[in-house]
Write an enzyme that holds these catalytic residues in place. Structure first.
Site, mmCIF file in Angstrom:
data_model
loop_
_atom_site.group_PDB
_atom_site.id
_atom_site.type_symbol
_atom_site.label_atom_id
_atom_site.label_comp_id
_atom_site.label_asym_id
_atom_site.label_seq_id
_atom_site.Cartn_x
_atom_site.Cartn_y
_atom_site.Cartn_z
ATOM 1 N N SER A 28 27.768 -5.777 -19.584
ATOM 2 C CA SER A 28 26.515 -5.042 -19.698
ATOM 3 C C SER A 28 25.997 -5.153 -21.122
ATOM 4 C CB SER A 28 26.728 -3.561 -19.332
ATOM 5 O OG SER A 28 25.505 -2.848 -19.392
ATOM 6 N N LYS A 33 31.883 -2.303 -12.953
ATOM 7 C CA LYS A 33 30.529 -2.724 -13.325
ATOM 8 C C LYS A 33 29.551 -2.415 -12.197
ATOM 9 C CE LYS A 33 27.288 -4.825 -15.732
ATOM 10 N NZ LYS A 33 26.257 -5.240 -14.807
ATOM 11 N N HIS A 68 28.888 1.211 -12.435
ATOM 12 C CA HIS A 68 28.026 1.382 -13.611
ATOM 13 C C HIS A 68 26.572 1.118 -13.250
ATOM 14 C CE1 HIS A 68 25.735 -0.578 -16.873
ATOM 15 N NE2 HIS A 68 26.340 0.246 -17.700
ATOM 16 N N ASN A 69 26.321 0.040 -12.525
ATOM 17 C CA ASN A 69 24.946 -0.296 -12.169
ATOM 18 C C ASN A 69 24.377 0.687 -11.154
ATOM 19 O OD1 ASN A 69 25.358 -2.468 -13.846
ATOM 20 N ND2 ASN A 69 24.398 -3.928 -12.477
ATOM 21 N N GLU A 119 23.301 3.557 -13.148
ATOM 22 C CA GLU A 119 22.070 3.140 -13.832
ATOM 23 C C GLU A 119 20.856 3.310 -12.916
ATOM 24 O OE1 GLU A 119 20.611 -1.253 -14.555
ATOM 25 O OE2 GLU A 119 22.226 -0.754 -15.955
#
Length: 314
Positions: free
Chosen positions: A112, A164, A167-168, A171
């Protein structure tokens, strides 16, 4: 260290440059000869000294699978392949098993940082065997931001891409909340300076963040986002996050709603989606659609880091 980098687009190219600035020797391959150091994957492998390390930064799916399969044919026992793209975590185990049968190691790394990573550093989330992670630490240390944070060995193979993915998903929810708040402020006849309001929130508030900084930047460039169309793609990882939640029976109402909001954006011109589009463009250089409906040139446009299956050795 010496390292091979496959895919020199918006992420891979900047990562290669950051590594070079950190003193590493990078041999880069890209299907665009203007930016490639070598003419093929075979030449890349031949240029590297054993035990070799090759980092793959191409789009998820067939480009990544084809590239890793070809590297498996070219590399030798003791070499190491790193997938730094946005692959599905289930694909990682397949790659690890196939490479492992040849004695080749595999590490998956969620990355990221977007177009700002060259200057600020990249957040890295790795999955793999401890000995492979240890071998890559000089690379990780150079790529990540200064300080103690910015890198995690999240677990075994697949863990890097799994975290990840989550995480997205987070987001998505954060961006949606900021966008909806902006739309409400814009609609109010009480608030006369929306930009100044968001600027004021950058200090002392619990919602201060890099995304808030980027929101202010987007409004400074286009105060009412009149130049954008309220349309935003999803990267795929938001979908995977929701699918994983279903598999684990974990409720994700905010992330799921944010994903569905992006689907809604394709049906009508949504004001909130204009902000989502603006934020994606700010941190990742993603293409945006103008108010007239034309897609602007962005870093997600097909480019040098795409290696189609039929051209993996081009």
């Amino acid at each position: 260290m010496q390292i091979g980098m496959v895919g020199l687009g918006k992420m891979g190219g900047n990562m290669a440059e950051r590594l070079r600035r950190g003193g590493h020797e990078v041999v880069g391959y890209d299907r665009n000869p203007a930016i490639s150091d070598v003419g093929s994957l075979r030449e890349l492998v031949d240029r590297l000294q054993a035990p070799r390390t090759v980092w793959v930064m191409v789009p998820a799916g067939d480009p990544t699978r084809t590239t890793i399969e070809r590297l498996g044919e070219l590399l030798s026992a003791g070499d190491l392949v790193v997938d730094g793209g946005n692959s599905h975590y289930r694909d990682d185990q397949v790659h690890a098993d196939r490479l492992g049968a040849r004695g080749i190691g595999f590490v998956d790394v969620g990355v990221s940082g977007g177009v700002w990573g060259l200057r600020e550093g990249y957040a890295l989330m790795a999955g793999g065997a401890p000995e492979h992670i240890e071998r890559l630490m000089p690379i990780f240390t150079t790529l990540k931001p200064p300080g103690e944070d910015g890198f995690v060995h999240a677990g075994k193979v697949g863990a890097g891409h799994f975290v990840k993915m989550v995480h997205n998903g987070i987001e998505y929810g954060m961006m949606q909340s900021l966008a909806e708040g902006w739309e409400l402020l814009e609609a109010s006849d009480l608030v006369t300076d929306v930009l100044a309001t968001f600027r004021s929130w950058r200090s002392g508030t619990v919602i201060r963040s890099w995304l808030l900084e980027l929101l202010v930047r987007a409004l400074e460039e286009d105060p009412h986002l009149s130049e954008l169309k309220g349309y935003a793609e999803d990267s795929g990882e938001g979908r995977w996050t929701v699918q994983a939640a279903v598999e684990h029976a974990v409720p994700l109402p905010a992330i799921t709603a944010a994903l569905y909001a992006r689907f809604t954006s394709r049906q009508a011109d949504s004001p909130a989606m204009k902000m989502i589009a603006a934020l994606r463009n700010q941190f990742g250089g993603h293409p945006v659609a103008s108010a007239e409906g034309q897609t602007g040139k962005g870093a997600d446009s097909p480019g040098a880091d795409v290696i189609p299956p039929a051209e993996a050795e081009r």
